[in-house]
Motif scaffolding. Structure first.
Motif, PDB file in Angstrom:
ATOM      1  N   ALA A 194       5.213   4.978   3.646  1.00  0.00           N
ATOM      2  CA  ALA A 194       4.140   4.790   2.669  1.00  0.00           C
ATOM      3  C   ALA A 194       4.258   5.938   1.678  1.00  0.00           C
ATOM      4  O   ALA A 194       4.035   7.096   2.021  1.00  0.00           O
ATOM      5  N   VAL A 199      -2.762   6.169  -5.837  1.00  0.00           N
ATOM      6  CA  VAL A 199      -3.977   6.984  -5.860  1.00  0.00           C
ATOM      7  C   VAL A 199      -4.407   7.089  -7.314  1.00  0.00           C
ATOM      8  O   VAL A 199      -3.589   7.376  -8.190  1.00  0.00           O
ATOM      9  N   CYS A 211       4.189   8.824   6.150  1.00  0.00           N
ATOM     10  CA  CYS A 211       3.500   8.848   4.862  1.00  0.00           C
ATOM     11  C   CYS A 211       4.044  10.021   4.062  1.00  0.00           C
ATOM     12  O   CYS A 211       3.910  11.179   4.471  1.00  0.00           O
ATOM     13  N   ARG A 239       6.713   1.381   0.818  1.00  0.00           N
ATOM     14  CA  ARG A 239       5.541   0.750   0.212  1.00  0.00           C
ATOM     15  C   ARG A 239       4.807   1.785  -0.627  1.00  0.00           C
ATOM     16  O   ARG A 239       4.469   2.868  -0.147  1.00  0.00           O
ATOM     17  N   LEU A 240       4.611   1.466  -1.914  1.00  0.00           N
ATOM     18  CA  LEU A 240       3.891   2.371  -2.802  1.00  0.00           C
ATOM     19  C   LEU A 240       2.393   2.266  -2.541  1.00  0.00           C
ATOM     20  O   LEU A 240       1.831   1.161  -2.492  1.00  0.00           O
ATOM     21  N   VAL A 241       1.752   3.414  -2.369  1.00  0.00           N
ATOM     22  CA  VAL A 241       0.304   3.469  -2.147  1.00  0.00           C
ATOM     23  C   VAL A 241      -0.314   4.233  -3.304  1.00  0.00           C
ATOM     24  O   VAL A 241      -0.231   5.470  -3.364  1.00  0.00           O
ATOM     25  N   LEU A 259       2.846   7.788  -1.284  1.00  0.00           N
ATOM     26  CA  LEU A 259       1.481   7.881  -1.789  1.00  0.00           C
ATOM     27  C   LEU A 259       1.401   8.861  -2.950  1.00  0.00           C
ATOM     28  O   LEU A 259       1.881   9.992  -2.853  1.00  0.00           O
ATOM     29  N   ALA A 276       3.554  12.004   0.726  1.00  0.00           N
ATOM     30  CA  ALA A 276       2.417  12.089  -0.187  1.00  0.00           C
ATOM     31  C   ALA A 276       2.572  13.240  -1.175  1.00  0.00           C
ATOM     32  O   ALA A 276       3.067  14.312  -0.837  1.00  0.00           O
ATOM     33  N   VAL A 324      -7.812   6.950   1.249  1.00  0.00           N
ATOM     34  CA  VAL A 324      -6.503   6.288   1.123  1.00  0.00           C
ATOM     35  C   VAL A 324      -5.640   6.577   2.351  1.00  0.00           C
ATOM     36  O   VAL A 324      -4.978   5.677   2.883  1.00  0.00           O
ATOM     37  N   LYS A 364      -6.733   4.549   5.264  1.00  0.00           N
ATOM     38  CA  LYS A 364      -6.632   3.119   5.046  1.00  0.00           C
ATOM     39  C   LYS A 364      -5.231   2.587   5.367  1.00  0.00           C
ATOM     40  O   LYS A 364      -5.060   1.425   5.721  1.00  0.00           O
ATOM     41  N   ILE A 365      -4.192   3.457   5.240  1.00  0.00           N
ATOM     42  CA  ILE A 365      -2.818   3.019   5.509  1.00  0.00           C
ATOM     43  C   ILE A 365      -2.610   2.830   7.009  1.00  0.00           C
ATOM     44  O   ILE A 365      -3.425   3.272   7.827  1.00  0.00           O
ATOM     45  N   ASP A 366      -1.510   2.167   7.365  1.00  0.00           N
ATOM     46  CA  ASP A 366      -1.154   2.057   8.776  1.00  0.00           C
ATOM     47  C   ASP A 366      -0.876   3.441   9.339  1.00  0.00           C
ATOM     48  O   ASP A 366      -0.332   4.316   8.656  1.00  0.00           O
TER      49      ASP A 366
END
Length: 396
Positions: free
Chosen positions: A63, A87, A35, A83-85, A65, A37, A116, A119-121
């Protein structure tokens, strides 16, 4: 009535706890996922986008974020491993004292960001940009404890030093932010930073061991071929007056299309630079307190005066690209200037157009003045990648 409400609240808490316990139990150990972020706009966070791209190219699922206010680069959008996450950016409460508004915003951001991240993998690592680190560092650390992941902080600067530009170094809020940053910064598993000066300061003053990872320009930061320059100028001329062919002093063969800088020769269809083209100066900014653009505006006033006194200098187009809180303030100052030989525009460029314009310019300007004295602006690195000479505030 009150008892019924308490029962419902307890049931909701128990349901949430059961959901979290189940997610943690069935998680597959991260499987090499990362991730990346930032509690900021992803489109204006190039270093974090580069991290995501590099990890994806090495086979990691990422991910990415953050806020989706500006469009990330096309390479990020096209990557099958990123993958865009999103916020949601919180604009804050407008009621009560400013300190109260800030505290409420931080608390709500913390809850939102933790939700958030849970919630992600499950990731093996969370790579977090700092600043902004309040409340992101604490939330990321908590998420790592839940996921049994490793926390990596990428130190671009100190958040408390940026905050001190608005409030002063001795403001209680700045002192709390400084204490928080040092405390939670030590809880990270690994640390990256942008300069050796920051690496040394992290160790001496925070007891944090970091690895210096210098910024490098992406491959698309390079000199722009003339034909691409022309297409870019014609595109920008649709919205911005300085790119239109204002300075027409020479006869042109045929009736080829023209921009302020280039033209198509009507006889052979070749793109060429116009003989009376203005010089193109470019700067990029986040329009924050650590960049004083009045310095550039005063320099432009001097440039105009030199031309008026008979010095042979080319007309000038000055492009200042970016978004930020002080943009309206500086646009107000720019609108009060009445230049005859200089045009200024302040566009927001698409991610793919920014390196093309850098590679087309004659001079880059960087007015970034580090709040900590330890960070180096990435925009200078990008300009060097485009072989663009740069005028910048002095760095050690």
């Amino acid at each position: 009535m009150a008892a019924g409400g308490a029962v419902l609240a307890l049931a909701a808490v128990l349901a949430l706890a059961a959901w979290l316990w189940r997610r943690r139990r069935v998680a597959a150990g991260g499987a090499g996922r990362v991730c990346v972020a930032v509690l900021g706009d992803l489109g204006r966070s190039p270093r974090m986008q580069y991290h995501a791209l590099s990890l994806a190219r090495h086979g990691r699922d990422v991910a990415l974020l953050g806020y989706l206010q500006s469009r990330p680069h096309g390479d990020v959008l096209r990557s099958g491993r990123i993958r865009l996450v999103p916020v949601t950016d919180l604009w804050g409460l407008r009621v009560g004292p400013k300190l109260f508004q800030y505290v409420v915003k931080v608390v709500v951001q913390a809850v939102q960001l933790l939700y958030v991240m849970l919630k992600i993998d499950q990731p093996s690592y969370i790579l977090l940009q700092n600043p902004p680190g309040l409340p992101a560092i604490a939330v990321a650390w908590l998420a790592c404890r839940f996921w049994r992941s490793k926390l990596i902080i990428d130190w671009h600067n100190y958040g408390y030093s940026v905050m001190s530009l608005s409030h002063g170094r001795n403001h209680p809020l700045v002192q709390i932010a400084k204490w928080y940053e040092k405390l939670f910064g030590r809880l990270s598993d690994y640390n990256l930073c942008v300069t050796n000066a920051m690496k040394e300061d992290l160790w001496v003053n925070c007891n944090i061991k970091a690895v210096t990872l210098y910024d490098k320009p992406a491959a698309y930061f390079k000199e722009t071929p003339l034909e691409l320059q022309h297409h870019l100028y014609m595109k920008l001329a649709e919205d911005y007056e300085p790119f239109k062919p204002r300075y027409v002093t020479e006869s042109v063969s045929g009736s080829g299309e023209k921009s302020a800088f280039t033209e198509v020769d009507g006889s052979n269809g070749q793109v060429k630079k116009r003989r009376a083209r203005p010089a193109l100066l470019i700067s990029s900014t986040s329009w924050t307190e650590d960049e004083d653009f009045s310095v550039l505006l005063k320099a432009l006033e001097g440039y105009e005066q030199y031309i008026n006194e008979g010095v042979k200098l080319p007309p000038l187009v000055c492009v200042i690209t970016g978004k930020g809180p002080l943009k309206d303030y500086y646009n107000g100052l720019i609108n009060k200037l009445h230049f005859k030989h200089i045009q200024i525009c302040t566009p927001w460029l698409e991610a793919e157009d920014y390196p093309l314009l850098l590679g087309s310019a004659d001079l880059g300007v960087c007015l970034h003045k580090s709040s900590s004295g330890l960070d180096l602006p990435m925009k200078v690195v990008d300009m060097f990648g485009c072989c663009l000479p740069v005028c910048a505030i002095h760095f050690e």
